[in-house]
Design a protein around this motif. Sequence first.
Motif, PDB file in Angstrom:
ATOM      1  N   ARG A 123       0.822  -1.216   0.000  1.00 57.90           N
ATOM      2  CA  ARG A 123       0.000   0.000   0.000  1.00 57.90           C
ATOM      3  C   ARG A 123       0.855   1.266   0.000  1.00 57.90           C
ATOM      4  N   SER A 124       1.939   1.272   0.740  1.00 59.45           N
ATOM      5  CA  SER A 124       2.753   2.489   0.880  1.00 59.45           C
ATOM      6  C   SER A 124       3.426   2.902  -0.426  1.00 59.45           C
TER       7      SER A 124
ATOM      8  N   ALA B  17      -1.325   6.848  -1.328  1.00 58.25           N
ATOM      9  CA  ALA B  17      -0.987   6.512   0.058  1.00 58.25           C
ATOM     10  C   ALA B  17       0.145   7.395   0.587  1.00 58.25           C
ATOM     11  N   LYS B  18       0.862   8.039  -0.326  1.00 59.37           N
ATOM     12  CA  LYS B  18       1.995   8.882   0.080  1.00 59.37           C
ATOM     13  C   LYS B  18       1.631  10.357   0.063  1.00 59.37           C
ATOM     14  N   GLY B  19       0.354  10.656  -0.113  1.00 61.03           N
ATOM     15  CA  GLY B  19      -0.086  12.041  -0.108  1.00 61.03           C
ATOM     16  C   GLY B  19       0.040  12.715  -1.449  1.00 61.03           C
ATOM     17  N   SER B  20       0.441  11.960  -2.480  1.00 63.47           N
ATOM     18  CA  SER B  20       0.564  12.544  -3.821  1.00 63.47           C
ATOM     19  C   SER B  20      -0.781  12.479  -4.530  1.00 63.47           C
ATOM     20  N   ASP B  21      -0.816  13.092  -5.709  1.00 60.55           N
ATOM     21  CA  ASP B  21      -2.030  13.030  -6.507  1.00 60.55           C
ATOM     22  C   ASP B  21      -2.336  11.587  -6.883  1.00 60.55           C
ATOM     23  N   ASP B  22      -3.605  11.325  -7.054  1.00 59.15           N
ATOM     24  CA  ASP B  22      -4.029   9.998  -7.491  1.00 59.15           C
ATOM     25  C   ASP B  22      -3.669   9.804  -8.957  1.00 59.15           C
TER      26      ASP B  22
ATOM     27  N   ASP C 265      -7.400   8.499 -17.754  1.00 61.03           N
ATOM     28  CA  ASP C 265      -6.402   8.055 -18.729  1.00 61.03           C
ATOM     29  C   ASP C 265      -5.684   6.777 -18.312  1.00 61.03           C
ATOM     30  N   GLU C 266      -5.675   6.466 -17.004  1.00 65.51           N
ATOM     31  CA  GLU C 266      -4.892   5.328 -16.555  1.00 65.51           C
ATOM     32  C   GLU C 266      -5.726   4.391 -15.705  1.00 65.51           C
ATOM     33  N   GLU C 267      -6.751   3.800 -16.313  1.00 62.53           N
ATOM     34  CA  GLU C 267      -7.607   2.882 -15.589  1.00 62.53           C
ATOM     35  C   GLU C 267      -7.085   1.451 -15.678  1.00 62.53           C
ATOM     36  N   GLU C 268      -6.063   1.194 -16.425  1.00 66.52           N
ATOM     37  CA  GLU C 268      -5.526  -0.147 -16.539  1.00 66.52           C
ATOM     38  C   GLU C 268      -4.010  -0.037 -16.687  1.00 66.52           C
ATOM     39  N   GLY C 269      -3.361  -1.206 -16.673  1.00 64.95           N
ATOM     40  CA  GLY C 269      -1.924  -1.222 -16.884  1.00 64.95           C
ATOM     41  C   GLY C 269      -1.161  -1.302 -15.581  1.00 64.95           C
TER      42      GLY C 269
ATOM     43  N   VAL D  15      -2.121  -0.648 -11.734  1.00 64.37           N
ATOM     44  CA  VAL D  15      -2.770   0.611 -11.412  1.00 64.37           C
ATOM     45  C   VAL D  15      -4.052   0.316 -10.635  1.00 64.37           C
ATOM     46  N   VAL D  16      -4.137   0.880  -9.435  1.00 65.29           N
ATOM     47  CA  VAL D  16      -5.339   0.768  -8.606  1.00 65.29           C
ATOM     48  C   VAL D  16      -5.678   2.167  -8.122  1.00 65.29           C
ATOM     49  N   PRO D  17      -6.672   2.821  -8.713  1.00 65.59           N
ATOM     50  CA  PRO D  17      -7.021   4.193  -8.314  1.00 65.59           C
ATOM     51  C   PRO D  17      -7.482   4.264  -6.865  1.00 65.59           C
ATOM     52  N   ARG D  18      -7.409   5.452  -6.298  1.00 70.84           N
ATOM     53  CA  ARG D  18      -7.798   5.666  -4.907  1.00 70.84           C
ATOM     54  C   ARG D  18      -9.238   5.207  -4.640  1.00 70.84           C
ATOM     55  N   SER D  19     -10.124   5.391  -5.598  1.00 73.08           N
ATOM     56  CA  SER D  19     -11.538   5.072  -5.385  1.00 73.08           C
ATOM     57  C   SER D  19     -11.787   3.593  -5.120  1.00 73.08           C
ATOM     58  N   VAL D  20     -10.846   2.731  -5.491  1.00 73.19           N
ATOM     59  CA  VAL D  20     -10.992   1.292  -5.199  1.00 73.19           C
ATOM     60  C   VAL D  20      -9.831   0.798  -4.342  1.00 73.19           C
ATOM     61  N   SER D  21      -9.217   1.724  -3.587  1.00 72.74           N
ATOM     62  CA  SER D  21      -8.069   1.334  -2.770  1.00 72.74           C
ATOM     63  C   SER D  21      -8.436   0.321  -1.698  1.00 72.74           C
ATOM     64  N   TRP D  22      -9.719   0.266  -1.317  1.00 72.42           N
ATOM     65  CA  TRP D  22     -10.182  -0.709  -0.337  1.00 72.42           C
ATOM     66  C   TRP D  22      -9.953  -2.148  -0.818  1.00 72.42           C
ATOM     67  N   ALA D  23      -9.845  -2.357  -2.138  1.00 69.90           N
ATOM     68  CA  ALA D  23      -9.688  -3.698  -2.708  1.00 69.90           C
ATOM     69  C   ALA D  23      -8.246  -3.992  -3.105  1.00 69.90           C
ATOM     70  N   LEU D  24      -7.308  -3.139  -2.711  1.00 67.88           N
ATOM     71  CA  LEU D  24      -5.927  -3.273  -3.183  1.00 67.88           C
ATOM     72  C   LEU D  24      -5.366  -4.667  -2.945  1.00 67.88           C
ATOM     73  N   GLY D  25      -5.447  -5.171  -1.721  1.00 71.84           N
ATOM     74  CA  GLY D  25      -4.859  -6.470  -1.421  1.00 71.84           C
ATOM     75  C   GLY D  25      -5.459  -7.597  -2.248  1.00 71.84           C
TER      76      GLY D  25
END
Length: 593
Positions: free
Chosen positions: A118-119, A124-129, A134-138, A149-159
């Motif tokens: 996650r870090s 997670a580091k305070g930077s822009d998402d 333009d970058e929904e995949e890859g 690529v896992v956008p902030r809006s679905v960060s709950w599913a990262l693991g």
Amino acid sequence: MKNGWLKVGAVVLAVVLVVALSGPEALAKGKKIKNALQVAEKMKHSLKEQKQVRFQDWEQAQWALQHMARLRLKGVIKGDENGYFNPLRTMTQAEVLTMLARAFGYEDDAVEMDETFRSLYPWAKGSDDFDEKDEEEGSFKVGDSVLPVVPRSVSWALGYILYAVDQGWVTLDELQPRKAASRAWVAMVMVRALGYEEEAQAKMNVTLPFKDANAIPADKVGYLAVAVELGLFQGTPEGMLYPLKPISRVEMAALIDKFFESEPVDLGPYEIKGTVTEVVYTGFTVSTTSGNTFTFTFSPDVVVLLGKNPASLEDLQVGQKVHVLANADGVALFIKICIDDEDGGEDEGRTIEGTISAIHREDDECTIVVTLASGDKVTLELDDDVEILFEGTTLTADDLLIGDVVVVTVHDDDEAELIEIVTRGTAAPSEGEISGEVQEILVGEDGVSVVIKLADGRTETVRLAQNIRIKWGTEVLTPNDLAPGDKVVATIRARVATELRLVERAGQEAGQYLVGRIEDVSEDDGEVVLKVRDAEGNLHTVRLAAKVRVMFGSKKIDPDELREGDTVRLRFQYALCVEVTVTARERAEERGD
């Protein structure tokens, strides 16, 4: 397909991958769960404490009641804070991967992945998402690590996403976490998770027998072919597969439940399949093929199915094969009455017994509504080649009548292939009076009808006029006040009942019904309790079932809207009140409010 997609430089990142780099066999060949004991323990822990089964909105997908009930009890699916499952809502790829990983027992692995990586994500580091347009995949690189690529809006599913990619369920260029998951995409993920990648690759050039086979993406044909063979996906009665259609939550639940039914894990006394040897007022006993005997009590919230269709405890009989889920106290929460020779099959060729309460004909198609003994209704389309029999004579769909008592043999796709008419309903006479005992009250698009059993044993189905007058002595009633067993005299005009005169009310002697006035409304341990005084002055304490139906006129109301002073008609089943009809309500000034 290869996994080990992360190029790890840091020692701490390498350690976590030791458990994940075992090849794409999240589930080994033959659909065996490699961590079955862990999955079983989690399911048993969920069942141990369960008390409720139903979701508030699961009737939106009645065909899948058994799938939702089993998975909720086993802790695989959950409702929201208000008890809604939202069965028809479509799922994103992130949601699908999360549900699969949880169902197959990889939640701990997903949590570990999340905590380790996650870090490294910019949000997670305070930077822009990421630029989510333009970058929904890859993928992107952080040092020597390559991450999806896992956008902030679905960060709950990262693991869960990291685990699925690492295990080979989905590749980086196939992943768009926020995108709706199509049926073809889900087929690909599940086939890989079950270990059938090679079989899918070998079937990439087959032709599938569906009308919309041309809509299947070329790189998904093999996966759908295998998924169909495994019984995970089926076509519609019209021959469509809808490969590009976004999958719904209830469809996903059905896929997972079908897997666990084909490869069950051992849940000990919490899940029993066997034969009913005794049914009593408070519970029942089941004997398994190994000779073990289990006795259960009924939960007030118990779900009873006859095959896939809603049923009631009245349908439970000695000799039936059943599938039971219970909690640690031996309280049965789910009872499926199996109507084929398999313990957990898909009930192909199952039968439904009941009374035709509505018939809808349009062009060359015909649909019937069958009311079961429990009062539940099942809607069935007639197969194009349906066979309809009455006393050895073959009839057509045009010969069916409201009020026909039928035994219907049904395909797994809910199309009727055989209808055997046991007793004929009859059209009401055009004029005059008929008298007899009410057998059933039918509510359809055309209004309310009653089935009346005459003195000679025949039945007449009579539609009630919208402005019908229903009288019992000096009291004026509504169709909601009618009940099976009421003895009536019906006045018929132009084949419609314009007046009903009740000569005897039903059920009070047998304890099935109670009519009286509410003197107190209270709550005890989450249950609504009424004190009702009947016409003879007797005071009754009545507990309402968890899913009690409360009617005020034609309006359905909540149990907490019942008031002191209400005149009510109560219907009972297994010591619980399952239906309350408010027949009269005092004005506030009469109550002294």
